[in-house]
Design a protein around this motif. Structure first.
Motif, PDB file in Angstrom:
ATOM      1  N   ALA A 106       0.835  -1.196   0.000  1.00  0.00           N
ATOM      2  CA  ALA A 106       0.000   0.000   0.000  1.00  0.00           C
ATOM      3  C   ALA A 106       0.868   1.244   0.000  1.00  0.00           C
ATOM      4  CB  ALA A 106      -0.909   0.000   1.218  1.00  0.00           C
ATOM      5  N   SER A 107       0.373   2.272  -0.675  1.00  0.00           N
ATOM      6  CA  SER A 107       1.013   3.585  -0.626  1.00  0.00           C
ATOM      7  C   SER A 107      -0.027   4.572  -0.110  1.00  0.00           C
ATOM      8  CB  SER A 107       1.536   3.995  -2.001  1.00  0.00           C
ATOM      9  OG  SER A 107       0.469   4.071  -2.919  1.00  0.00           O
ATOM     10  N   ILE A 108       0.405   5.397   0.811  1.00  0.00           N
ATOM     11  CA  ILE A 108      -0.498   6.305   1.496  1.00  0.00           C
ATOM     12  C   ILE A 108       0.083   7.710   1.427  1.00  0.00           C
ATOM     13  CG2 ILE A 108      -1.601   6.847   3.709  1.00  0.00           C
ATOM     14  CD1 ILE A 108      -0.223   3.434   3.350  1.00  0.00           C
ATOM     15  N   VAL A 109      -0.751   8.715   1.169  1.00  0.00           N
ATOM     16  CA  VAL A 109      -0.342  10.115   1.190  1.00  0.00           C
ATOM     17  C   VAL A 109      -0.886  10.715   2.476  1.00  0.00           C
ATOM     18  CG1 VAL A 109      -0.530  12.358   0.049  1.00  0.00           C
ATOM     19  CG2 VAL A 109      -0.332  10.269  -1.316  1.00  0.00           C
ATOM     20  N   VAL A 110       0.024  11.301   3.273  1.00  0.00           N
ATOM     21  CA  VAL A 110      -0.348  11.890   4.557  1.00  0.00           C
ATOM     22  C   VAL A 110       0.012  13.371   4.516  1.00  0.00           C
ATOM     23  CG1 VAL A 110      -0.005  11.824   7.055  1.00  0.00           C
ATOM     24  CG2 VAL A 110       0.097   9.707   5.731  1.00  0.00           C
ATOM     25  N   ALA A 111      -0.967  14.218   4.799  1.00  0.00           N
ATOM     26  CA  ALA A 111      -0.731  15.662   4.814  1.00  0.00           C
ATOM     27  C   ALA A 111      -0.577  16.134   6.255  1.00  0.00           C
ATOM     28  CB  ALA A 111      -1.892  16.387   4.146  1.00  0.00           C
ATOM     29  N   GLU A 112       0.433  16.977   6.453  1.00  0.00           N
ATOM     30  CA  GLU A 112       0.660  17.630   7.736  1.00  0.00           C
ATOM     31  C   GLU A 112       0.455  19.117   7.522  1.00  0.00           C
ATOM     32  OE1 GLU A 112       4.640  16.363   8.402  1.00  0.00           O
ATOM     33  OE2 GLU A 112       4.029  14.525   9.412  1.00  0.00           O
ATOM     34  N   GLU A 113       0.627  19.906   8.563  1.00  0.00           N
ATOM     35  CA  GLU A 113       0.421  21.348   8.421  1.00  0.00           C
ATOM     36  C   GLU A 113       1.417  21.976   7.454  1.00  0.00           C
ATOM     37  OE1 GLU A 113       0.328  23.236  12.211  1.00  0.00           O
ATOM     38  OE2 GLU A 113      -1.387  22.065  12.884  1.00  0.00           O
ATOM     39  N   GLN A 114       2.678  21.556   7.513  1.00  0.00           N
ATOM     40  CA  GLN A 114       3.723  22.185   6.713  1.00  0.00           C
ATOM     41  C   GLN A 114       4.084  21.431   5.439  1.00  0.00           C
ATOM     42  OE1 GLN A 114       5.000  25.189   7.474  1.00  0.00           O
ATOM     43  NE2 GLN A 114       3.607  25.261   9.212  1.00  0.00           N
ATOM     44  N   ARG A 115       3.754  20.133   5.367  1.00  0.00           N
ATOM     45  CA  ARG A 115       4.196  19.341   4.222  1.00  0.00           C
ATOM     46  C   ARG A 115       3.318  18.121   4.014  1.00  0.00           C
ATOM     47  NH1 ARG A 115       9.731  16.744   6.712  1.00  0.00           N
ATOM     48  NH2 ARG A 115       9.490  15.075   5.238  1.00  0.00           N
ATOM     49  N   THR A 116       3.524  17.481   2.874  1.00  0.00           N
ATOM     50  CA  THR A 116       2.837  16.244   2.551  1.00  0.00           C
ATOM     51  C   THR A 116       3.879  15.141   2.456  1.00  0.00           C
ATOM     52  OG1 THR A 116       1.153  17.458   1.346  1.00  0.00           O
ATOM     53  CG2 THR A 116       1.326  15.116   0.875  1.00  0.00           C
ATOM     54  N   ARG A 117       3.553  13.975   3.020  1.00  0.00           N
ATOM     55  CA  ARG A 117       4.518  12.878   3.082  1.00  0.00           C
ATOM     56  C   ARG A 117       3.936  11.621   2.454  1.00  0.00           C
ATOM     57  NH1 ARG A 117       7.945  13.926   8.050  1.00  0.00           N
ATOM     58  NH2 ARG A 117       8.398  11.735   7.926  1.00  0.00           N
ATOM     59  N   ALA A 118       4.832  10.735   2.034  1.00  0.00           N
ATOM     60  CA  ALA A 118       4.434   9.445   1.484  1.00  0.00           C
ATOM     61  C   ALA A 118       4.762   8.355   2.495  1.00  0.00           C
ATOM     62  CB  ALA A 118       5.169   9.176   0.182  1.00  0.00           C
ATOM     63  N   VAL A 119       3.868   7.398   2.607  1.00  0.00           N
ATOM     64  CA  VAL A 119       4.079   6.227   3.453  1.00  0.00           C
ATOM     65  C   VAL A 119       3.863   5.000   2.579  1.00  0.00           C
ATOM     66  CG1 VAL A 119       3.295   4.959   5.487  1.00  0.00           C
ATOM     67  CG2 VAL A 119       3.254   7.458   5.499  1.00  0.00           C
ATOM     68  N   ALA A 120       4.808   4.084   2.620  1.00  0.00           N
ATOM     69  CA  ALA A 120       4.673   2.833   1.879  1.00  0.00           C
ATOM     70  C   ALA A 120       4.751   1.687   2.874  1.00  0.00           C
ATOM     71  CB  ALA A 120       5.783   2.701   0.843  1.00  0.00           C
ATOM     72  N   MET A 121       3.910   0.686   2.679  1.00  0.00           N
ATOM     73  CA  MET A 121       3.948  -0.458   3.584  1.00  0.00           C
ATOM     74  C   MET A 121       3.625  -1.745   2.853  1.00  0.00           C
ATOM     75  SD  MET A 121       0.532  -0.031   5.950  1.00  0.00           S
ATOM     76  CE  MET A 121       0.926   1.620   6.450  1.00  0.00           C
ATOM     77  N   ARG A 122       4.166  -2.817   3.397  1.00  0.00           N
ATOM     78  CA  ARG A 122       3.878  -4.166   2.915  1.00  0.00           C
ATOM     79  C   ARG A 122       3.119  -4.859   4.028  1.00  0.00           C
ATOM     80  NH1 ARG A 122       6.373  -7.542  -1.010  1.00  0.00           N
ATOM     81  NH2 ARG A 122       6.033  -9.739  -0.590  1.00  0.00           N
ATOM     82  N   LEU A 123       1.945  -5.378   3.703  1.00  0.00           N
ATOM     83  CA  LEU A 123       1.110  -6.067   4.673  1.00  0.00           C
ATOM     84  C   LEU A 123       1.026  -7.535   4.311  1.00  0.00           C
ATOM     85  CD1 LEU A 123      -0.719  -3.158   3.887  1.00  0.00           C
ATOM     86  CD2 LEU A 123      -1.361  -3.788   6.178  1.00  0.00           C
ATOM     87  N   GLU A 124       1.108  -8.376   5.310  1.00  0.00           N
ATOM     88  CA  GLU A 124       0.965  -9.812   5.100  1.00  0.00           C
ATOM     89  C   GLU A 124      -0.143 -10.318   6.006  1.00  0.00           C
ATOM     90  OE1 GLU A 124       4.666 -11.919   5.359  1.00  0.00           O
ATOM     91  OE2 GLU A 124       5.694 -10.452   4.084  1.00  0.00           O
ATOM     92  N   ARG A 125      -0.953 -11.195   5.458  1.00  0.00           N
ATOM     93  CA  ARG A 125      -2.075 -11.750   6.216  1.00  0.00           C
ATOM     94  C   ARG A 125      -1.570 -12.935   7.035  1.00  0.00           C
ATOM     95  NH1 ARG A 125      -7.179 -10.260   5.794  1.00  0.00           N
ATOM     96  NH2 ARG A 125      -8.803 -11.695   6.472  1.00  0.00           N
ATOM     97  N   MET A 126      -1.616 -12.784   8.359  1.00  0.00           N
ATOM     98  CA  MET A 126      -1.157 -13.833   9.270  1.00  0.00           C
ATOM     99  C   MET A 126      -2.265 -14.121  10.275  1.00  0.00           C
ATOM    100  SD  MET A 126       2.617 -12.432  10.118  1.00  0.00           S
ATOM    101  CE  MET A 126       3.708 -11.863   8.845  1.00  0.00           C
ATOM    102  N   ASP A 127      -2.663 -15.367  10.369  1.00  0.00           N
ATOM    103  CA  ASP A 127      -3.725 -15.783  11.296  1.00  0.00           C
ATOM    104  C   ASP A 127      -4.999 -14.963  11.119  1.00  0.00           C
ATOM    105  OD1 ASP A 127      -1.962 -17.644  12.406  1.00  0.00           O
ATOM    106  OD2 ASP A 127      -1.192 -16.176  13.842  1.00  0.00           O
ATOM    107  N   GLY A 128      -5.330 -14.635   9.869  1.00  0.00           N
ATOM    108  CA  GLY A 128      -6.578 -13.945   9.580  1.00  0.00           C
ATOM    109  C   GLY A 128      -6.539 -12.436   9.757  1.00  0.00           C
ATOM    110  N   THR A 129      -5.393 -11.860  10.134  1.00  0.00           N
ATOM    111  CA  THR A 129      -5.286 -10.407  10.280  1.00  0.00           C
ATOM    112  C   THR A 129      -4.116  -9.888   9.449  1.00  0.00           C
ATOM    113  OG1 THR A 129      -3.847 -10.585  12.220  1.00  0.00           O
ATOM    114  CG2 THR A 129      -6.217 -10.427  12.626  1.00  0.00           C
ATOM    115  N   TRP A 130      -4.206  -8.635   9.035  1.00  0.00           N
ATOM    116  CA  TRP A 130      -3.133  -8.014   8.275  1.00  0.00           C
ATOM    117  C   TRP A 130      -2.085  -7.488   9.242  1.00  0.00           C
ATOM    118  CZ3 TRP A 130      -2.719  -8.824   3.318  1.00  0.00           C
ATOM    119  CH2 TRP A 130      -3.857  -9.073   2.555  1.00  0.00           C
TER     120      TRP A 130
END
Length: 138
Positions: A106-130
């Motif tokens: 997943a890639s996520i765009v997060v806005a703060e008061e002064q700037r905008t940031r990118a967050v990237a994450m890899r999720l794996e499904r383990m025991d029915g939860t991400w």
């Protein structure tokens, strides 16, 4: 996401999504990614304890976030007169791509008061939860 349009007939638009699977599962992983990204930014802001993410992050990712939060706190102590680095983060958009049935990125765009940031994450499904196995915050 691929978008194909016919030049002669603008009403014919074919859209295919990179996220496959049932619609309920896609929404689920996007909501998980959004929630974890928001929480991670709040950890860096110092408004949320990192322990609240212990179930959502694998041990290495948890330690990385904990270390970065400690460095951010040290930086904030040095620059006391300035505004907080991560004031009021807000998630603007989330994009998810299933690599397999058990792995999603997943890639996520997060806005703060002064700037905008990118967050990237890899999720794996383990025991029915991400669970997040990789987290990059730009």
């Amino acid at each position: 996401m691929t978008v194909t349009t016919a030049t002669a007939n603008r009403s014919r638009i074919k859209r295919t999504s990179a996220v496959s699977g049932s619609p309920g599962q896609n929404i689920d992983v996007r909501l998980v990614a959004r929630t974890i990204a928001q929480a991670a930014m709040e950890v860096l802001a110092g408004t949320r304890p990192v322990q609240q993410l212990s179930r959502s992050l694998d041990p290495n990712t948890y330690l990385s976030l904990q270390h970065r939060a400690a460095l951010t706190r040290e930086h904030m102590k040095i620059s006391r007169g300035r505004n907080p680095l991560h004031a009021s983060p807000t998630v603007r958009s989330v994009r998810a791509c299933n690599i397999s049935e058990l792995i999603c990125e997943a890639s996520i765009v997060v806005a703060e008061e002064q700037r905008t940031r990118a967050v990237a994450m890899r999720l794996e499904r383990m025991d029915g939860t991400w669970r997040v196995t990789a987290l990059e915050i730009g």
